[in-house]
Design an enzyme around this catalytic site. Structure first.
Site, PDB file in Angstrom:
ATOM      1  N   ASP A 166       0.904  -1.152   0.000  1.00  0.00           N
ATOM      2  CA  ASP A 166       0.000   0.000   0.000  1.00  0.00           C
ATOM      3  C   ASP A 166       0.938   1.196   0.000  1.00  0.00           C
ATOM      4  O   ASP A 166       1.585   1.481   1.011  1.00  0.00           O
ATOM      5  CB  ASP A 166      -0.889   0.014   1.248  1.00  0.00           C
ATOM      6  N   HIS A 167       1.033   1.870  -1.140  1.00  0.00           N
ATOM      7  CA  HIS A 167       2.115   2.855  -1.257  1.00  0.00           C
ATOM      8  C   HIS A 167       1.938   4.027  -0.290  1.00  0.00           C
ATOM      9  O   HIS A 167       2.887   4.745  -0.010  1.00  0.00           O
ATOM     10  CB  HIS A 167       2.300   3.333  -2.703  1.00  0.00           C
ATOM     11  N   HIS A 175      -6.126   2.522   1.651  1.00  0.00           N
ATOM     12  CA  HIS A 175      -5.295   3.660   2.054  1.00  0.00           C
ATOM     13  C   HIS A 175      -5.815   4.361   3.310  1.00  0.00           C
ATOM     14  O   HIS A 175      -5.073   4.594   4.261  1.00  0.00           O
ATOM     15  CB  HIS A 175      -5.202   4.694   0.929  1.00  0.00           C
TER      16      HIS A 175
END
Ligand code: NAP
Length: 484
Positions: free
Chosen positions: A177-178, A240
């Site tokens: 999950d960047h 996110h």
């Protein structure tokens, strides 16, 4: 300032989907930046793998073009670029067939760190995992990196976990999950657990409420057919925003280790209460002067998919009982801005005259733009005229505070890829976390589907539907301004 970078061992990184959009736009430009800053050990190699029948030289040309387009100013460093391109290789491979795998098996070394980045559609994860084993390429130490979306509900996420765990142990699987790779997100943990100042106040005695906003200005044009089957809840909230919520709300882990951090995050998700329908606002952007409507962009004139969600939720534990968490995300909004805001309570008693409610401490943590934090404190307005209070921000924009060029703040992808090579899973989602997040999200989405819920239209370039404002107004609160 002395900084210590944890060294990385020599690696072979295979990027399945190495010709795709994500590889060209993010992964390879990020790896080039790391190479250029001297953080790639000598002898490391990157092997692109996809069906396209190109050779290694053709791949180098493709990646040189991608870095020229997406790599920023650094792309003009032609010596470094040539040296980086020399570390690239390519294998034409079909995840669903056996062609190319023997070639890959020959190229990947077993005496260096092996990482396999699955930058392909999730429907191919099982094929890749299986062939990496049947062709005896993967070892018990290999790492695999998988991209979002990790399922579209609990059942599909479970199925994906099951497929991956057939061939790999949990400590080999890195679910990206960047958002977790962003400097500010990690700084959030440093601020909470590295200072004596904040943690004593981080609870329902002192915090009035918390807001998390991820506002985007982009439309869904170009990826409408994917997005229309997903929507903001699946595409942004389940992953996110949920991850940000976990980091802000979790208990201090006993140490900064992968399982300790992820155990605490999981407890937060499990403590999330179901969200009442009247505490959620779904929106869809309408046509505006500078762009078409969502339905037009998604090429679905009857779409009921949401491009915006705002919701109020509660975490049922001692620390957060009674503290609302307001989450909001949307496309085609007024500005691109991601921010977590901790609004502290009013003073119990003030010795000053005037409206004390105006003077609240607010800690805001900006993910973009201008990664950084500021803490709003109340001081006396300078000059004569008696004791008048004003709010001023103690600003810590990282680029200013650390003397770094804003562009130099490490990109999330490159940081996370280097963590994979280091074998550090702290900033990656564990399988049980992902499933728990879907367990909370699924009933919300199922409720919309059962009710044929119609999203509220909002003007493109705005802050979302009016009802989203009301969600806070009803509680005597207001959203932080969305400003880029
Ligand atoms: P993409 O542009 O469609 O690229 C897909 C890649 O997979 C291409 O390299 C394609 O190359 C390869 N491929 C397709 N079928 C294959 C097969 N049977 N065997 C081997 N390779 C195959 O997709 P993307 O946007 O890069 O996305 C990749 C993954 O990252 C997806 O899971 C996506 O959801 C996720 N993701 C993407 C972004 C983004 O910004 N793009 C952001 C977050 C997550 P060939 O056609 O040459 O085989």
């Amino acid at each position: 300032m002395v900084s210590r970078v944890i060294p990385v061992e020599t690696f072979d990184l295979v990027i399945f989907g190495g010709t795709g959009d994500l590889a060209r736009r993010k992964i390879l430009p990020g790896l080039f930046r790391r190479f250029r800053s001297g953080q790639t050990p000598e002898g490391s190699r990157i092997i692109g793998a996809a069906r396209s029948e190109i050779d290694s030289d053709g791949y180098r040309v493709m990646i040189a073009e991608a870095i020229a387009e997406f790599g920023g100013d650094e792309a003009s460093d032609s010596d470094s670029l040539a040296a980086f391109l020399a570390t690239l290789d390519y294998v034409a491979i079909d995840a669903k067939g056996d062609g190319g795998w023997a070639d890959l098996a020959q190229k990947v070394r077993s005496d260096v760190v092996q990482a396999f980045y699955f930058s392909v559609a999730p429907s191919l994860f099982g094929d890749l995992a299986e062939r990496l084993h049947s062709h005896k390429i993967a070892t018990p130490d290999s790492r695999i990196v998988v991209e979002k979306p990790f399922g579209r509900d609990l059942d599909t996420a479970r199925a994906l976990n099951a497929v991956l765990s057939t061939h790999f142990n949990e400590d080999q699987i890195y679910r990206i999950d960047h958002y977790l790779g962003k400097e500010t997100v990690q700084n959030l943990m440093a601020v909470r657990f590295g200072n004596v100042l904040f943690e004593p106040l981080w609870n329902n005695h002192y915090v009035d409420h918390i807001q998390i906003t991820v506002a985007e200005t982009v439309s869904v044009a170009g990826r409408g057919s994917y997005y229309d089957k997903s929507g903001a809840m699946r595409d942004m909230v389940q992953n996110h925003l949920m991850q940000l919520l976990c980091l802000i709300a979790m208990e201090p882990p006993s140490r900064f280790g992968a399982d300790e951090v992820r155990d605490e995050k999981l407890k937060v998700i499990r403590a999330l209460q179901p969200v009442a329908p009247h505490h959620i606002v779904r929106g869809q952007y309408d046509a505006g002067p500078d762009g078409p409507s969502y339905r037009n962009d998604a090429e679905n004139p009857r779409s009921f998919t949401e491009s915006f969600v705002a919701l109020k939720c509660h975490i049922a534990n001692w620390r957060w009982a009674g503290v609302p968490f307001y989450l909001r995300t949307g496309k085609r909004m007024k500005a691109r801005s991601s921010e977590i805001t901790v609004v502290f309570k009013d003073l119990g008693h003030t010795i000053f005259e005037g409206d004390t409610a105006r003077h609240r401490n607010i800690l805001s943590i900006r993910l973009q733009p201008n990664e950084g934090m500021d803490l709003q404190v109340t001081i006396k307005e300078p000059g004569p005229g008696g004791m008048r209070l004003i709010d001023v921000p103690l600003d810590m924009t990282f680029a200013d505070a650390l003397g770094a060029d804003a562009e130099e703040v490490t990109d999330a992808y490159e940081r996370l890829i280097m963590d994979v090579i280091r074998g550090n899973q702290t900033l990656f989602m564990r399988g049980d976390e992902v499933e728990a997040a879907w367990r909370w999200t699924d009933p919300i989405i199922q409720g919309w589907e059962a009710r044929n819920d119609v999203p509220k239209l909002y003007d493109a370039g705005s802050t979302g539907p009016e009802d989203a404002m009301m969600l806070l107004h009803r509680d005597g609160r207001k959203w932080r301004e969305v400003k880029g």
